[in-house]
Design an enzyme around this catalytic site. Structure first.
Site, PDB file in Angstrom:
ATOM      1  N   SER A 149       0.849  -1.190   0.000  1.00 57.78           N
ATOM      2  CA  SER A 149       0.000   0.000   0.000  1.00 57.78           C
ATOM      3  C   SER A 149       0.885   1.242   0.000  1.00 57.78           C
ATOM      4  CB  SER A 149      -0.921  -0.001   1.214  1.00 57.78           C
ATOM      5  OG  SER A 149      -0.158   0.297   2.361  1.00 57.78           O
ATOM      6  N   LYS A 150       0.221   2.380  -0.114  1.00 58.65           N
ATOM      7  CA  LYS A 150       0.918   3.665  -0.254  1.00 58.65           C
ATOM      8  C   LYS A 150       2.005   3.894   0.784  1.00 58.65           C
ATOM      9  CE  LYS A 150      -2.111   6.898  -2.630  1.00 58.65           C
ATOM     10  NZ  LYS A 150      -3.188   6.019  -3.049  1.00 58.65           N
ATOM     11  N   ARG A 151       1.773   3.389   2.002  1.00 56.39           N
ATOM     12  CA  ARG A 151       2.765   3.734   3.014  1.00 56.39           C
ATOM     13  C   ARG A 151       4.097   3.014   2.785  1.00 56.39           C
ATOM     14  NH1 ARG A 151       2.272  -0.339   7.036  1.00 56.39           N
ATOM     15  NH2 ARG A 151       0.569  -1.626   6.261  1.00 56.39           N
ATOM     16  N   HIS A 152       4.140   2.059   1.839  1.00 52.95           N
ATOM     17  CA  HIS A 152       5.411   1.398   1.533  1.00 52.95           C
ATOM     18  C   HIS A 152       6.177   2.107   0.426  1.00 52.95           C
ATOM     19  CE1 HIS A 152       2.693  -1.865   3.007  1.00 52.95           C
ATOM     20  NE2 HIS A 152       3.693  -1.942   3.860  1.00 52.95           N
ATOM     21  N   GLY A 153       5.522   3.038  -0.244  1.00 52.33           N
ATOM     22  CA  GLY A 153       6.158   3.732  -1.370  1.00 52.33           C
ATOM     23  C   GLY A 153       5.148   3.848  -2.493  1.00 52.33           C
TER      24      GLY A 153
END
Ligand code: GLU
Length: 513
Positions: free
Chosen positions: A263-267
């Site tokens: 998800s977005k929080r990984h990149g």
């Protein structure tokens, strides 16, 4: 695959709720490869459809459909039927098909496989709260399932808003075979009476998806693993309509490097982010194909045509793939350095260079005067370019007449002082009277001889020249770099370096006073 000669018709059916996630890109890719690669290899017709599932008005994002079409085209997928090209089973946008869904919902009501639910939202909320308080999973209590016909008629006559719900069997099992995972069994007692048609007349995902897959003659449903829990409901719906379901094949999840769903929080996770960061569609395609599919234990490089020639649904794994940003960078650099033709790579860096104001947008045309020099510069630096977005920084000293300001102290090599460096640069500038940098070998011979005359090691002379002509301590080979920069600019930059160094000397002296 299944029975040999039957045509393959697959669809990618995104909801326009935002930009396309790499997981969606991978699903679209596998569908396309199955229809355009594997099916055709097996002598079957193969069609890949694009369908927009936009019936959830609350989640609809304006512009998202156009964005999805654009990014799929950039990625290199082509669809045979879809919103922009039409086809025999259109329209391919669900919001344009609402009448079809309404009619199908009514058909199920008439066949007693669905029923009208008049429960107002407040009642549904009360039921859920009570269930939660009892520690039960929240769900519809089937209050309207057995309403007497007279009560239904009276409610309808009174104009009461209502939804249509599916009459799920209360016991027994629902089984289906997933091509990748084998047999999957659900207990019907755990399945809900889901809404098919909402009170606003719009279908839910379940109804629209099943009706369209059937009417569009879809042979295989290839989609993400997260949709497995909806499959038993869909199997039941096919049964209620009296239709044979398509073959199911659920693609493995894509996990983040640290585990959990990517998800977005990984990149970055959106296809367009990778495009904007200068990833090549070929490299992204190659990388995503290997997140869930493999040909053998070793081969990694698959151009688009190789994928079409080799992809097989049987070799898609049920276990999740892990998204590795470094590996994707490796693929991108490999494609930039070893696979793309130089002309092609040159054209592809142009939009990034144009955004940085380094070239005009037309420079990507081989007929443009700026193309050939740019191509020469790209040839020198492609082995250091991991993404196209790095091109402006890597190439700027070839493209601007004047260098970005640099620290004159960089000109002075270790074990040399300012005066010696100044003498060396003055001599080098003069040496360019005798030799033209377009002749690399002659330039090298002249400057090596000069180093000897000055009693310097070659590197001691070449280092300040490199900094003078590029503004940096690192560059490709000095003589090829000088050739591409050109005689006049090399001389001008040497002159600038000499002035800078003199000024630097004066400053240092003043500072020492
Ligand atoms: N519209 C669904 C999505 O957004 C498609 C699911 C399916 O392929 O059935 O992914």
């Amino acid at each position: 695959m299944t029975d040999s000669a039957s045509p393959v018709r697959v669809r990618f059916s995104p909801s326009p709720t935002g930009s396309l996630h790499v997981g969606g890109g991978r699903t679209a890719l596998f569908n396309w490869l199955f229809a355009h690669g594997q099916a055709k290899r097996e002598g079957r017709d193969g069609a890949f459809l694009l369908r927009i599932e936009d019936t959830d008005q609350k989640r609809f994002v304006p512009g998202a459909t156009e964005g999805i079409l654009d990014i799929l085209a950039w990625f290199g997928l082509t669809w045979d039927e879809g919103p922009d090209r039409g086809g025999p089973y259109g329209p391919y946008v669900q919001s344009e098909r609402t009448e079809i869904y309404r009619e199908h919902a009514e058909r199920l009501v008439a066949a007693n496989r669905a029923y009208r639910c008049f429960c107002p939202p407040e009642r549904l909320e009360r039921v859920r709260e009570a269930q939660r308080a009892r520690g039960e999973a929240p769900g519809y209590d089937r209050h309207c399932r057995e309403l007497a016909a007279a009560a239904v008629d009276a409610n309808l006559a009174a104009g009461m808003p209502h939804a249509v719900r599916f009459k799920m069997p209360l016991d027994g099992e629902t089984r289906f075979t997933d091509l990748i995972r084998g047999e999957i069994v659900y207990q019907n007692a755990n399945l809900e009476d889901l809404i098919l048609l909402k009170s606003d007349g719009y279908p839910t995902y379940h109804l629209a998806n099943v009706v369209d897959d059937h009417l569009m003659a879809i042979s295989h449903i290839m989609r993400g693993e997260e949709w497995i829990p909806t499959a038993p409901v869909h199997v039941r719906l096919y049964d209620a309509f009296g239709w044979a379901p398509p073959v199911f094949a659920h693609m493995p999840l894509i996990l983040a490097p640290t585990g959990g769903k990517l998800s977005k929080r990984h990149g970055s996770t959106a296809m367009e982010e990778f495009r904007d960061q200068g990833y090549l569609p070929e490299a992204l395609m190659n990388y995503l194909a290997l997140l869930g599919w493999s040909y053998d234990a070793t081969t990694e490089i698959f151009a688009r045509d190789d994928l079409l020639a080799k992809f097989a649904l049987e070799r898609v794994s049920p276990s999740p793939g892990t998204f590795n940003y470094d590996k994707l960078r490796w693929f991108n650099q490999h494609y930039i350095n070893h696979i793309l033709r130089l002309d092609d790579l040159t054209a592809r860096v142009v939009p990034f260079l144009a955004d940085a104001g380094l070239v005009t947008a037309g420079a990507g045309d081989p007929a443009h005067p700026a193309f050939a020099p740019l191509r020469s510069a790209v040839a020198l630096l492609k082995d250091r370019m991991t993404t196209l977005a790095e091109a402006p920084d890597l190439l700027s000293y070839f493209l601007r007449d004047e260098l970005d300001p640099y620290d004159p102290a960089l000109l002075i090599p270790k074990k040399m002082d300012l005066e010696e460096t100044l003498d060396a640069l003055v001599a080098a500038e003069r040496a360019l009277d005798d030799v033209d940098v377009s002749d690399e070998a002659a330039t090298e011979a002249r400057l090596r001889a000069l180093a000897e005359e000055l009693g310097l090691k070659a590197g001691q002379l070449f280092m300040p020249i490199r900094v003078a002509v590029t503004g940096r301590t690192q560059s490709p080979g000095l003589f090829e770099t000088m050739r591409v920069i050109g005689q006049e600019r090399c001389r001008a930059r040497l002159a600038v370096a000499i002035d800078l160094l003199r000024a630097h000397g004066d400053e240092t002296l003043t500072a020492d006073d």
